[in-house]
Design a protein around this motif. Structure first.
Motif, PDB file in Angstrom:
ATOM      1  N   ASN A   1      87.716 108.145  70.607  1.00  0.00           N
ATOM      2  CA  ASN A   1      86.337 108.617  70.655  1.00  0.00           C
ATOM      3  C   ASN A   1      85.484 107.559  69.960  1.00  0.00           C
ATOM      4  OD1 ASN A   1      83.837 109.831  70.236  1.00  0.00           O
ATOM      5  ND2 ASN A   1      84.709 111.858  69.918  1.00  0.00           N
ATOM      6  N   PRO A   2      84.603 106.880  70.708  1.00  0.00           N
ATOM      7  CA  PRO A   2      83.828 105.774  70.112  1.00  0.00           C
ATOM      8  C   PRO A   2      82.908 106.208  68.979  1.00  0.00           C
ATOM      9  CG  PRO A   2      83.042 106.310  72.324  1.00  0.00           C
ATOM     10  CD  PRO A   2      84.313 107.060  72.142  1.00  0.00           C
ATOM     11  N   ASP A   3      82.648 107.516  68.854  1.00  0.00           N
ATOM     12  CA  ASP A   3      81.814 107.988  67.748  1.00  0.00           C
ATOM     13  C   ASP A   3      82.454 107.693  66.390  1.00  0.00           C
ATOM     14  OD1 ASP A   3      79.951 108.914  69.504  1.00  0.00           O
ATOM     15  OD2 ASP A   3      80.605 111.013  69.418  1.00  0.00           O
ATOM     16  N   TYR A   4      83.781 107.521  66.365  1.00  0.00           N
ATOM     17  CA  TYR A   4      84.484 107.295  65.106  1.00  0.00           C
ATOM     18  C   TYR A   4      84.758 105.811  64.837  1.00  0.00           C
ATOM     19  CZ  TYR A   4      85.229 112.315  65.282  1.00  0.00           C
ATOM     20  OH  TYR A   4      85.032 113.675  65.333  1.00  0.00           O
ATOM     21  N   GLU A   5      84.244 104.938  65.702  1.00  0.00           N
ATOM     22  CA  GLU A   5      84.475 103.508  65.503  1.00  0.00           C
ATOM     23  C   GLU A   5      83.670 103.002  64.309  1.00  0.00           C
ATOM     24  OE1 GLU A   5      84.759  99.383  68.121  1.00  0.00           O
ATOM     25  OE2 GLU A   5      83.802 101.171  68.979  1.00  0.00           O
ATOM     26  N   ILE A   6      84.308 102.190  63.478  1.00  0.00           N
ATOM     27  CA  ILE A   6      83.671 101.649  62.269  1.00  0.00           C
ATOM     28  C   ILE A   6      82.881 100.401  62.638  1.00  0.00           C
ATOM     29  CG2 ILE A   6      84.140 100.603  60.011  1.00  0.00           C
ATOM     30  CD1 ILE A   6      86.664 102.382  59.923  1.00  0.00           C
ATOM     31  N   ARG A   7      81.660 100.302  62.064  1.00  0.00           N
ATOM     32  CA  ARG A   7      80.783  99.176  62.366  1.00  0.00           C
ATOM     33  C   ARG A   7      80.284  98.533  61.082  1.00  0.00           C
ATOM     34  NH1 ARG A   7      79.999 103.291  65.908  1.00  0.00           N
ATOM     35  NH2 ARG A   7      80.128 102.787  68.135  1.00  0.00           N
ATOM     36  N   ALA A   8      79.859  97.300  61.181  1.00  0.00           N
ATOM     37  CA  ALA A   8      79.305  96.586  60.032  1.00  0.00           C
ATOM     38  C   ALA A   8      78.105  97.363  59.493  1.00  0.00           C
ATOM     39  CB  ALA A   8      78.888  95.175  60.439  1.00  0.00           C
ATOM     40  N   GLY A   9      78.025  97.466  58.172  1.00  0.00           N
ATOM     41  CA  GLY A   9      76.948  98.214  57.532  1.00  0.00           C
ATOM     42  C   GLY A   9      77.330  99.620  57.145  1.00  0.00           C
ATOM     43  N   ASP A  10      78.484 100.107  57.635  1.00  0.00           N
ATOM     44  CA  ASP A  10      78.931 101.460  57.260  1.00  0.00           C
ATOM     45  C   ASP A  10      79.310 101.491  55.775  1.00  0.00           C
ATOM     46  OD1 ASP A  10      78.591 102.427  59.795  1.00  0.00           O
ATOM     47  OD2 ASP A  10      80.708 102.403  60.343  1.00  0.00           O
ATOM     48  N   VAL A  11      78.978 102.596  55.124  1.00  0.00           N
ATOM     49  CA  VAL A  11      79.456 102.862  53.768  1.00  0.00           C
ATOM     50  C   VAL A  11      80.574 103.888  53.896  1.00  0.00           C
ATOM     51  CG1 VAL A  11      78.903 103.767  51.479  1.00  0.00           C
ATOM     52  CG2 VAL A  11      77.231 102.356  52.708  1.00  0.00           C
ATOM     53  N   LEU A  12      81.791 103.494  53.580  1.00  0.00           N
ATOM     54  CA  LEU A  12      82.950 104.358  53.724  1.00  0.00           C
ATOM     55  C   LEU A  12      83.402 104.864  52.357  1.00  0.00           C
ATOM     56  CD1 LEU A  12      85.050 102.314  56.321  1.00  0.00           C
ATOM     57  CD2 LEU A  12      83.208 103.961  56.741  1.00  0.00           C
ATOM     58  N   VAL A  13      83.864 106.102  52.327  1.00  0.00           N
ATOM     59  CA  VAL A  13      84.335 106.721  51.091  1.00  0.00           C
ATOM     60  C   VAL A  13      85.669 107.390  51.377  1.00  0.00           C
ATOM     61  CG1 VAL A  13      83.847 108.440  49.306  1.00  0.00           C
ATOM     62  CG2 VAL A  13      81.975 107.135  50.310  1.00  0.00           C
ATOM     63  N   SER A  14      86.659 107.169  50.502  1.00  0.00           N
ATOM     64  CA  SER A  14      87.962 107.811  50.691  1.00  0.00           C
ATOM     65  C   SER A  14      87.888 109.253  50.215  1.00  0.00           C
ATOM     66  CB  SER A  14      89.057 107.054  49.937  1.00  0.00           C
ATOM     67  OG  SER A  14      88.778 106.996  48.557  1.00  0.00           O
ATOM     68  N   ARG A  15      88.063 110.184  51.152  1.00  0.00           N
ATOM     69  CA  ARG A  15      87.986 111.612  50.831  1.00  0.00           C
ATOM     70  C   ARG A  15      89.272 112.106  50.189  1.00  0.00           C
ATOM     71  NH1 ARG A  15      89.883 115.917  52.844  1.00  0.00           N
ATOM     72  NH2 ARG A  15      90.804 114.870  54.644  1.00  0.00           N
ATOM     73  N   ALA A  16      90.388 111.488  50.524  1.00  0.00           N
ATOM     74  CA  ALA A  16      91.691 111.860  49.960  1.00  0.00           C
ATOM     75  C   ALA A  16      92.371 110.588  49.487  1.00  0.00           C
ATOM     76  CB  ALA A  16      92.551 112.568  51.009  1.00  0.00           C
ATOM     77  N   ASN A  17      92.758 110.567  48.207  1.00  0.00           N
ATOM     78  CA  ASN A  17      93.355 109.360  47.657  1.00  0.00           C
ATOM     79  C   ASN A  17      94.043 109.709  46.345  1.00  0.00           C
ATOM     80  OD1 ASN A  17      93.934 106.603  47.192  1.00  0.00           O
ATOM     81  ND2 ASN A  17      91.990 105.978  48.118  1.00  0.00           N
ATOM     82  N   THR A  18      94.510 108.715  45.645  1.00  0.00           N
ATOM     83  CA  THR A  18      95.130 108.951  44.351  1.00  0.00           C
ATOM     84  C   THR A  18      94.073 109.402  43.340  1.00  0.00           C
ATOM     85  OG1 THR A  18      94.818 106.667  43.660  1.00  0.00           O
ATOM     86  CG2 THR A  18      96.862 107.195  44.810  1.00  0.00           C
ATOM     87  N   VAL A  19      94.536 109.873  42.189  1.00  0.00           N
ATOM     88  CA  VAL A  19      93.627 110.366  41.148  1.00  0.00           C
ATOM     89  C   VAL A  19      92.601 109.302  40.775  1.00  0.00           C
ATOM     90  CG1 VAL A  19      93.506 111.136  38.747  1.00  0.00           C
ATOM     91  CG2 VAL A  19      95.338 111.975  40.225  1.00  0.00           C
ATOM     92  N   ASP A  20      93.022 108.054  40.656  1.00  0.00           N
ATOM     93  CA  ASP A  20      92.116 106.990  40.218  1.00  0.00           C
ATOM     94  C   ASP A  20      91.148 106.552  41.303  1.00  0.00           C
ATOM     95  OD1 ASP A  20      93.224 106.896  37.688  1.00  0.00           O
ATOM     96  OD2 ASP A  20      94.723 105.395  38.245  1.00  0.00           O
ATOM     97  N   TYR A  21      91.485 106.774  42.577  1.00  0.00           N
ATOM     98  CA  TYR A  21      90.692 106.183  43.652  1.00  0.00           C
ATOM     99  C   TYR A  21      90.081 107.181  44.626  1.00  0.00           C
ATOM    100  CZ  TYR A  21      92.620 101.771  42.039  1.00  0.00           C
ATOM    101  OH  TYR A  21      92.966 100.693  41.278  1.00  0.00           O
TER     102      TYR A  21
END
Length: 506
Positions: free
Chosen positions: A83-103
């Motif tokens: 689904n092209p709606d989920y394609e990442i593009r330059a300028g996106d700010v991404l945040v990890s929703r699930a990760n280790t305690v520190d990150y």
């Protein structure tokens, strides 16, 4: 740049209601400065990275260390699911929703990215308004106060993994400066943090060299078996002392009349036993068999392959402690000093000797007592043991001082980074200009921009729905009857009549 968790103090950023913002600034939330925020999607992946020409799913590790690492991806199993709606593009700010305690909640700005990389369901994409400097925005998301807020809101049942909701992230408060000042802050922070990042890289390289030095000191202390001096006795571990496996844990022993503390693999590190988190079990029977005595050397029986056999000496503190079957105990014979046994085992650990004896089950490497007993064990005369122990301790102590210097330098750079972020988001890093557009005005423009974007998305969805209907209609076979119109079941008001069409056949 690493994500700084921050615990207040020098790293505490301004909190709404506690600090007066500079003129022209305004309080907002993350959600109020965004035009759009999107959650990723769960895609079926292959257990390998995608090739440059394949569709790939970005892993949370791609945004963990302060820079976007496009190589941290997995290959999409079925490209028809794209689904092209989920394609990442330059300028996106991404945040990890699930990760280790520190990150968990770690943000990254995508500066450049190849086509064909998709956002996974473990990540979020934030699209700030055009009045928001994205470098400034990411610096704020990395600031100690935000890290502290995320830590307080993150949830999860695992000791290591955490999750943060999109709603909680959008609710985080921001001390918002005018747009032009955001640019000045981002430029000032970028230059200063770049210097600190270079220092961190130097410290990391020095740590690598320090670890290699410690390993070489241990390897130099005891040569390979074919180079042992003639006066050294060539034995096995079993011939130099006794080896025992600890007691298995059992639910029946969680409570009882004779509860005693025990050590487990989580307590035993190289040349160090951590007693801050001791557990207990009932030893109504068999305590003497598993009781530790000063001078006993404990080795990890089950660990990751490169840490299995990690040894430490029990020195009698605390008293009356047993050990579980995640550990092996070595008790030296009279002609073997406990310190020498520890040195031999540390040397074997760093030489990879134990790795040759392990067996792996469910991703855990195990060093059985029978395999440990068969490992070679040199026994020099006691005076030679004492000399080598003393010399090696001296060399390791100098390496320890180097490590302490590196620890101190890292603490200093962490404090400087927190102080920089604190000054920046309190309005004290760069000067204010009363001619700058107030933040309240840019918030109004972002709101208009967000409403226009939402209207555009609604219109796009309506157009897509109409297009699907047309495609469905066009796909009907010629002459196919349309489905009958639905019959209304709504009762007519009293006194009204309806005309029913009648058909007569001859």
């Amino acid at each position: 740049m690493s994500v700084d968790s921050g615990e207040g103090g020098v790293g505490a950023a301004p909190i709404e209601g506690e600090v007066k913002l500079p003129d022209g600034w305004a309080w907002a939330t993350v959600g109020e400065v965004l035009v759009r925020s999107d959650s990723g999607k769960s895609f079926k992946c292959e257990p390998r990275p995608a090739s440059p020409n394949e569709w790939g799913i970005i892993k949370v590790s791609a945004m963990t260390w302060g820079e976007f690492r496009a190589i941290e991806n997995k290959a999409l199993l079925d490209s028809s699911l794209v689904n092209p709606d989920y394609e990442i593009r330059a300028g996106d700010v991404l945040v990890s929703r699930a990760n280790t305690v520190d990150y968990v909640g770690a943000p990254v700005l995508v500066e450049d990215v190849r086509p064909g990389l998709l956002l996974s369901d473990k990540s979020l994409r934030f699209t700030p308004g055009t009045a928001i400097n994205r470098h400034w925005f990411v610096h704020w998301l990395r600031s100690p106060v935000v890290r502290k807020a995320i830590s307080a809101k993150a949830s999860g049942t695992s000791d290591s993994m955490r999750n943060i909701s999109q709603a909680d992230l959008r609710a985080i408060k921001i001390p918002l400066p005018p747009t032009v000042e955001q640019h000045r802050i981002a430029d000032a922070l970028g230059a200063r943090l770049a210097h600190l990042d270079e220092i961190d890289r130097f410290i990391a390289r020095a740590r690598t060299h320090s670890a290699a030095l410690r390993k070489q000191i241990l390897l130099d202390a005891i040569p390979e078996p074919d180079a042992w001096p003639e006066e050294w006795q060539a034995r096995t571990v079993d011939q130099a002392g006794t080896v025992a496996l600890g007691r298995a844990r059992h639910p029946d022993w969680h409570t009882g009349p004779k509860m005693r503390p025990y050590l487990r693999v989580a307590n035993v590190f190289e040349d160090r036993i951590d007693t801050t988190s001791l557990m207990e079990m009932d030893f109504s029977e068999g305590f003497g068999k598993y009781r530790l005595l000063p001078g006993d050397v404990l080795l990890n029986e089950g660990q990751s392959p490169h840490l299995v056999g990690r040894p430490a000496m029990y020195k009698g503190i605390p008293e009356g402690v047993a050990f579980t079957n995640s550990l092996l105990r070595f008790r030296a014979d009279a002609d073997v000093l406990p310190g020498w046994a520890l040195l031999v085992f540390r040397r074997h650990l760093h030489a990879g000797r134990f790795m040759r004896e392990v067996r792996i089950t469910t991703n855990i490497a195990h060093l059985s007592s029978s395999r440990l007993k068969a490992v070679e064990f040199p026994v020099p005369p006691l005076d030679e043991q004492r000399r080598l122990i003393s010399e090696t301790k001296g060399r390791l102590a100098r390496a320890d001082r180097l490590k302490q210097l590196l620890d101190s330098a890292e603490t200093h750079t962490t404090g400087l980074r927190r102080a920089l972020l604190t000054e920046a988001f309190a309005g004290r890093l760069v000067p204010q200009d009363p001619q700058d557009e107030p933040a309240e005005d840019l918030l109004k423009r972002i709101r208009i921009e967000r409403e226009a974007a939402e209207a555009e998305r609604r219109e796009a969805r309506r157009a897509a729905t109409k297009a699907r209907r047309r495609e469905k209609q066009a796909a009907k076979p010629p002459g196919a009857a349309s489905p009958p119109a639905p019959v209304s079941r709504t009762p007519l008001p009293e006194g009204e009549q309806t005309i029913l069409s009648l058909e007569f056949t001859e």
